[in-house]
Scaffold this motif. Structure first.
Motif, PDB file in Angstrom:
ATOM      1  N   ARG A 225      -1.809  21.683   3.435  1.00  0.00           N
ATOM      2  CA  ARG A 225      -2.126  21.061   4.907  1.00  0.00           C
ATOM      3  C   ARG A 225      -2.606  19.610   4.619  1.00  0.00           C
ATOM      4  N   ILE A 226      -1.726  18.767   5.056  1.00  0.00           N
ATOM      5  CA  ILE A 226      -2.279  17.149   4.742  1.00  0.00           C
ATOM      6  C   ILE A 226      -2.631  16.645   6.195  1.00  0.00           C
ATOM      7  N   ASP A 227      -3.979  16.208   6.440  1.00  0.00           N
ATOM      8  CA  ASP A 227      -4.396  15.599   7.451  1.00  0.00           C
ATOM      9  C   ASP A 227      -4.641  14.204   7.460  1.00  0.00           C
ATOM     10  N   LEU A 228      -4.393  13.493   6.091  1.00  0.00           N
ATOM     11  CA  LEU A 228      -4.440  12.066   5.891  1.00  0.00           C
ATOM     12  C   LEU A 228      -3.014  11.357   6.251  1.00  0.00           C
ATOM     13  N   SER A 229      -3.146  10.204   6.389  1.00  0.00           N
ATOM     14  CA  SER A 229      -1.989   9.286   6.457  1.00  0.00           C
ATOM     15  C   SER A 229      -1.684   9.100   5.209  1.00  0.00           C
ATOM     16  N   PRO A 230      -0.229   8.742   5.206  1.00  0.00           N
ATOM     17  CA  PRO A 230       0.492   8.671   3.829  1.00  0.00           C
ATOM     18  C   PRO A 230      -0.432   7.540   2.873  1.00  0.00           C
ATOM     19  N   GLU A 231      -0.874   6.548   3.738  1.00  0.00           N
ATOM     20  CA  GLU A 231      -1.652   5.560   2.895  1.00  0.00           C
ATOM     21  C   GLU A 231      -2.916   6.123   2.457  1.00  0.00           C
ATOM     22  N   GLU A 232      -3.683   6.836   3.209  1.00  0.00           N
ATOM     23  CA  GLU A 232      -4.926   7.382   2.775  1.00  0.00           C
ATOM     24  C   GLU A 232      -4.784   8.376   1.819  1.00  0.00           C
ATOM     25  N   LEU A 233      -3.449   9.105   1.863  1.00  0.00           N
ATOM     26  CA  LEU A 233      -3.108  10.204   0.713  1.00  0.00           C
ATOM     27  C   LEU A 233      -2.929   9.451  -0.514  1.00  0.00           C
ATOM     28  N   ALA A 234      -2.361   8.309  -0.541  1.00  0.00           N
ATOM     29  CA  ALA A 234      -2.073   7.511  -1.696  1.00  0.00           C
ATOM     30  C   ALA A 234      -3.004   7.010  -2.543  1.00  0.00           C
ATOM     31  N   GLU A 235      -3.887   6.508  -1.557  1.00  0.00           N
ATOM     32  CA  GLU A 235      -5.324   6.148  -2.046  1.00  0.00           C
ATOM     33  C   GLU A 235      -6.006   7.188  -3.141  1.00  0.00           C
ATOM     34  N   ARG A 236      -6.048   8.274  -2.272  1.00  0.00           N
ATOM     35  CA  ARG A 236      -6.948   9.489  -2.897  1.00  0.00           C
ATOM     36  C   ARG A 236      -6.404   9.823  -4.120  1.00  0.00           C
ATOM     37  N   LEU A 237      -4.979   9.861  -4.213  1.00  0.00           N
ATOM     38  CA  LEU A 237      -4.374  10.520  -5.349  1.00  0.00           C
ATOM     39  C   LEU A 237      -4.456   9.380  -6.450  1.00  0.00           C
ATOM     40  N   THR A 238      -4.061   8.047  -6.225  1.00  0.00           N
ATOM     41  CA  THR A 238      -4.166   6.921  -7.123  1.00  0.00           C
ATOM     42  C   THR A 238      -5.743   6.976  -7.632  1.00  0.00           C
ATOM     43  N   LEU A 239      -6.806   7.149  -7.070  1.00  0.00           N
ATOM     44  CA  LEU A 239      -8.163   7.175  -7.477  1.00  0.00           C
ATOM     45  C   LEU A 239      -8.598   8.371  -8.257  1.00  0.00           C
ATOM     46  N   ALA A 240      -7.691   9.468  -8.108  1.00  0.00           N
ATOM     47  CA  ALA A 240      -7.779  10.720  -9.176  1.00  0.00           C
ATOM     48  C   ALA A 240      -6.951  10.648 -10.302  1.00  0.00           C
TER      49      ALA A 240
ATOM     50  N   MET B  96      14.101  15.740   9.928  1.00  0.00           N
ATOM     51  CA  MET B  96      14.292  15.584   8.849  1.00  0.00           C
ATOM     52  C   MET B  96      13.835  14.086   8.297  1.00  0.00           C
ATOM     53  N   GLY B  97      12.840  13.513   9.141  1.00  0.00           N
ATOM     54  CA  GLY B  97      12.209  12.195   8.998  1.00  0.00           C
ATOM     55  C   GLY B  97      11.093  12.479   7.892  1.00  0.00           C
ATOM     56  N   ASP B  98      10.903  11.585   6.807  1.00  0.00           N
ATOM     57  CA  ASP B  98       9.963  11.987   5.862  1.00  0.00           C
ATOM     58  C   ASP B  98       9.569  10.585   5.093  1.00  0.00           C
ATOM     59  N   VAL B  99       8.275  10.741   4.445  1.00  0.00           N
ATOM     60  CA  VAL B  99       7.882   9.661   3.693  1.00  0.00           C
ATOM     61  C   VAL B  99       7.883  10.267   2.311  1.00  0.00           C
ATOM     62  N   VAL B 100       8.235   9.356   1.448  1.00  0.00           N
ATOM     63  CA  VAL B 100       8.041   9.719   0.034  1.00  0.00           C
ATOM     64  C   VAL B 100       7.157   8.763  -0.815  1.00  0.00           C
ATOM     65  N   LEU B 101       6.199   9.638  -1.439  1.00  0.00           N
ATOM     66  CA  LEU B 101       5.560   8.914  -2.437  1.00  0.00           C
ATOM     67  C   LEU B 101       5.970   8.654  -3.851  1.00  0.00           C
ATOM     68  N   GLU B 102       5.787   7.648  -4.440  1.00  0.00           N
ATOM     69  CA  GLU B 102       6.437   7.234  -5.855  1.00  0.00           C
ATOM     70  C   GLU B 102       5.202   7.350  -6.476  1.00  0.00           C
ATOM     71  N   ILE B 103       5.147   8.176  -7.404  1.00  0.00           N
ATOM     72  CA  ILE B 103       3.840   8.500  -8.275  1.00  0.00           C
ATOM     73  C   ILE B 103       4.364   8.019  -9.804  1.00  0.00           C
ATOM     74  N   ASP B 104       3.426   7.442 -10.247  1.00  0.00           N
ATOM     75  CA  ASP B 104       3.664   7.064 -11.940  1.00  0.00           C
ATOM     76  C   ASP B 104       2.612   7.903 -12.627  1.00  0.00           C
ATOM     77  N   LEU B 105       3.161   8.919 -13.293  1.00  0.00           N
ATOM     78  CA  LEU B 105       2.343   9.909 -13.939  1.00  0.00           C
ATOM     79  C   LEU B 105       2.205   9.364 -15.232  1.00  0.00           C
ATOM     80  N   THR B 106       1.100   9.597 -16.095  1.00  0.00           N
ATOM     81  CA  THR B 106       0.776   9.175 -17.288  1.00  0.00           C
ATOM     82  C   THR B 106       1.000  10.532 -18.049  1.00  0.00           C
TER      83      THR B 106
ATOM     84  N   THR C 205       2.645   4.282  -6.586  1.00  0.00           N
ATOM     85  CA  THR C 205       3.139   2.777  -6.874  1.00  0.00           C
ATOM     86  C   THR C 205       4.079   2.352  -5.663  1.00  0.00           C
ATOM     87  N   ALA C 206       4.716   3.260  -4.682  1.00  0.00           N
ATOM     88  CA  ALA C 206       5.167   2.819  -3.514  1.00  0.00           C
ATOM     89  C   ALA C 206       5.253   3.946  -2.577  1.00  0.00           C
ATOM     90  N   ILE C 207       5.523   3.602  -1.125  1.00  0.00           N
ATOM     91  CA  ILE C 207       5.710   4.641  -0.286  1.00  0.00           C
ATOM     92  C   ILE C 207       7.044   4.129   0.353  1.00  0.00           C
TER      93      ILE C 207
END
Length: 845
Positions: free
Chosen positions: A13-28, A173-183, A33-35
């Protein structure tokens, strides 16, 4: 990696906005890199929730006035169904027979904003009602182009029968896609479940796994297929399932849509299922046409063999290319030969197609180094090889296979054979590591509460057990025995656990602290500082710095001398690379010149004047030692007009030896190197008679001159002077003084006169100037050459050298008598030491 949030939310379950989730993932450590948004607020085309909904086509009729148009009656969940005009070709099959299942579509009402499907590019329009061939239509059944999904406008978008009528399309079917750059160290997150696990740990939510239970009603799988692993190092585990009576066709739209959001192309339901499960679990799968395997086995149950390629073997892969196999390639074979390149791509002969009725589902584990090398060797990057190449645990093979088999049962009507044929040749060891709160604080520099450490590790699915405290102390700090989960191949040391704790705790939450110790003593780096001085001087002389490869091919240094001439560079042994990245980079250089000439040639394609330098190491063999000496060198290369083109009067003549000599002189002068002398020198790379060796302090500093014409042609350089120099940076640094002596400005003016001497051609002007300075010291302050002449009335074999001589004392103005005495001393010394004769005025002075 692309991660659709609607798919991700099925597992956490995700309660964060896409921007907040992207920030949390990036800091982890999972850098977003893109939404990208589709149909939802913030998307290039937001699907109006009131005007763009899910509709159901109730019937399809012919347009009374147009053969290529249809009338579709659509229920959209709000009042009476609407009749709309459409020319969608994929609705014509339903004209003569009604659909067997509910026919769901994307339905747009008047006032909706869509893309115009009849115009190139992406042009927005507002839907308005109008009469089309006599029939009024104020709504539309939409294609993917009109919704901004793709360029496809050939037919309308057909949704799955389960789509709720009247639901806003943005909700369906509306959606938000996170582009994640994995090391590379984040292979465990290279899947939707892997990212969901990270989100669960970051947000404190529970991770929900998809079901992997499958109802197997077919015959026993072990009677249908056998497995033999001949290379357990390359393939630790190979599992196979058989699904019979499948119907190959398009996969449901929800699956196609998710695959496309992740950047994959839908093919058919069987292939789409294997790709879908790979994206979901991170375990690549492959489906073979089982009946073709049976045919290859002569009607008997096939045996899958995992082995290395044999000499001369070939395979035609799914991309239609016939490939020669290398003995290092790991293959999936049957008794008739190769059917797939393991972990990279399947073979075309056993490809699943429309005629397929039974599927052999492969779920295997391969050595990541072997897969990486094979993919690179055949230039076959794929989603599967990208995952295998980062490392996958053998434990993932079974749940992924069962998940895919369940999908094939549900979406392709298949009957799953009972059991899994599982060959586990080399079992992975379980890793258990010690950890304590004290270790975490020692490594990170701050304390994290022990309960939080346990929570983070358990959220990441590590098994955490209390370590037994010492017998004499029950108040020992919190300590644990941590068992690493199967999907974490990267955790092999306690420090890896501490990194996980810090990552999920949040790098942004780490406190800023001051050093608790004295700063270490500041020590200079003279070698680096001297290099920077050299760079600054050469750049001030108008040269541009380049950096070239230290790895070259021996042929490049072989071209630095004309054919048949001894080459000082190739006479030395090379340090050779065992595994070069290309044929052009096999040995370490002996000189900077190949890189400079290569750069010169490349730049002359676009500009007429090039002036470059490089400061770098060369690698010279040391007798009896394995490692070479690595002295530093300065390389210079010039060619083209002396001055760049300008609207002002400039010198457009070609640069020659003296331009290069001037640059070298400026460098040595500003480095305050005393006693510099230029001597004529012959070098294989230099034009005969146009080369010199520069010396100081009794040692050679390097060579300079014009490139030999034959060498210039060998390097395919234009027919114009090319000037090169290579200087010994170590020698320059040894001679350069840190402290410089300055003299006071003289209080009295000098006496200046010109002297001309006739000397043999073999006498260098620098030698005569040195004799004059020495003979007149300390009152001769400067001797400057201003004219060189040969020809009548100068005798053959001789030349005239004219100098301006500056006489000056520190405490007085010299008298005419003193100057005359000095002049005679100079003339006498020149005659005695070099055979020079003063040129009289009647000889043309």
């Amino acid at each position: 990696m692309r991660v659709p949030l609607r798919w991700l939310q099925e597992y956490v379950r995700i309660d964060l906005s896409p921007e907040e989730l992207a920030e949390r993932l990036t800091l982890a450590g999972l850098e977003v890199t893109a939404i990208e948004r589709f149909g939802v607020p913030g998307a290039p085309l937001e699907w109006d929730r009131e005007r763009i909904v899910v509709g159901q086509v109730l019937r399809v009729e012919r347009h009374p006035n147009a053969d290529r148009l249809l009338l579709a009656t659509v229920d959209y969940g709000r009042g009476e169904p609407k009749v709309v005009v459409t020319g969608a070709p994929n609705l014509f099959p339903f004209l003569e027979r009604p659909p067997e299942r509910p026919l769901k579509v994307a339905f747009a009402l008047e006032g909706a904003t869509l893309y115009d499907g009849h115009q190139p590019g992406w042009v927005k329009m507002t839907l308005q009602g109008r009469a089309i061939r006599g029939v009024y239509s104020d709504a539309m059944v939409c294609s993917e182009k009109e919704l901004g999904i793709s360029e496809d406008h050939e037919g309308i978008l057909l949704l799955d029968p389960e789509a709720p009528v009247g639901m806003p399309l943005a909700d369906y079917m509306g959606d938000v896609v996170l582009e994640i750059d994995l090391t590379p160290n984040l292979a465990h997150a290279f899947s939707i479940i892997g990212v969901a696990r990270e989100v669960a740990a970051l947000t404190g939510k529970r991770l929900r796994y998809p079901p992997t239970v499958v109802k197997a009603l077919g015959p026993a799988a072990r009677r249908l297929v056998g497995i033999r692993i001949e290379d357990p190092e390359g393939c630790p585990r190979y599992a196979a399932m058989v699904i019979q009576d499948v119907r190959v066709g398009p996969s449901p739209y929800w699956m196609q849509w998710r695959l496309r959001l992740c950047g994959m192309r839908p093919i058919n339901n069987i292939v789409d299922i294997t790709n879908y499960v790979m994206l979901e679990w991170g375990q690549p799968l492959h489906a073979f046409d089982y009946d073709r395997l049976v045919e290859r086995a002569g009607g008997r149950p096939p045996t899958i063999i995992v082995r290395r390629a044999r000499p001369g073997e070939r395979i035609r892969t799914l991309d239609g290319v016939e490939r020669d196999l290398d003995p290092e390639d790991l293959l999936i074979c049957d008794e008739a030969g190769p059917i797939a390149i393991a972990g990279v791509m399947g073979g075309a002969e056993t490809e699943v197609g429309e005629a397929t009725r039974a599927v052999l589902l492969e779920s295997a584990n391969f050595d990541f180094i072997s897969i990486r090398r094979t993919a690179a060797r055949h230039k076959l990057p794929s989603e599967a090889s990208a995952r295998f190449g980062r490392g996958i645990h053998p434990a993932l093979t079974l749940p992924a296979a069962q998940r895919a088999a369940a999908f094939m049962q549900r979406l392709a009507g298949g009957i799953v054979a009972r059991g899994v044929v599982d060959a586990y040749a080399r079992k992975a060891r379980r890793v258990t590591l010690p950890l304590s709160a004290q270790d975490v604080e020692r490594v990170l520099g701050f304390a994290i509460p022990p309960r939080e450490i346990e929570r983070i590790l358990r959220a990441l699915e590590f098994r955490v057990e209390p370590a037994r405290p010492p017998a004499r102390s029950r108040s020992a700090p919190a300590a644990w025995r941590v068992t690493v989960p199967d999907h974490r191949l990267d955790c092999q040391r306690p420090e890896d656990l501490i990194e996980e704790v810090a990552r999920i705790w949040g790098y942004d939450r780490m406190p800023e602290t001051r050093l608790r110790d004295l700063l270490p003593p500041q020590r200079g780096n003279p070698a680096w500082a001297f290099e920077e001085r050299v760079r600054d001087i050469l750049m001030a002389c108008g040269l541009q710095e380049v950096i070239t490869y230290a790895l070259i091919h021996p042929d490049e240094e072989a071209r630095l001398a004309p054919p048949g001439v001894a080459n000082p560079y190739t006479a030395l042994d090379y340090v050779r690379l065992i595994n070069p990245i290309s044929e052009e980079r096999t040995v370490l250089r002996h000189t900077l010149l190949p890189g400079l000439l290569r750069t010169l040639r490349a730049n002359l394609r676009f500009r007429e004047r090039v002036a470059i330098f490089e400061v770098g190491k060369v690698f010279l063999p040391r007798p009896g030692e394995a490692l070479p000496e690595e002295p530093r060198r300065i390389g210079i290369a010039l060619t083209g007009p002396r001055d760049p083109a300008s609207w002002l009067p400039v010198d457009r003549g070609r640069m020659d030896f003296f331009d290069l000599k001037g640059v070298v002189e400026a460098l040595l002068e500003r480095l305050h190197i005393p006693g510099v002398a230029f001597e004529r020198a012959e070098h294989p790379s230099l034009h005969p008679g146009r080369g010199a060796e520069v010396k100081a302090g009794g040692r050679s500093l390097g060579i300079l001159g014009e490139l030999h014409p034959l060498v210039r042609r060998a390097w395919e350089l234009p027919d114009q002077p090319v000037l090169i120099a290579e200087l010994d940076l170590e020698a320059l640094q040894a001679l350069a003084s840190i402290a410089h002596v300055f003299e006071a400005v003289p209080r009295v003016p000098p006496v200046v006169e010109d002297l001309a001497f006739i000397v043999p051609e073999s006498v260098p002007a620098a030698a005569l100037a040195a004799v004059l300075r020495e003979a007149g010291a300390p009152l001769v302050r400067e001797v400057r050459l201003f004219d060189v002449y040969q020809g009548p009335p100068i005798p053959p074999g001789h030349r005239s050298l004219a100098f301006t001589v500056f006489y000056q004392a520190e405490d007085r103005t010299l008298t005419d008598r003193e100057v005359a005495a000095l002049r005679e001393r100079l003339i006498r010394a020149a005659a005695e030491r070099l055979g020079a004769v003063v040129r009289q005025k009647e000889e043309g002075m």
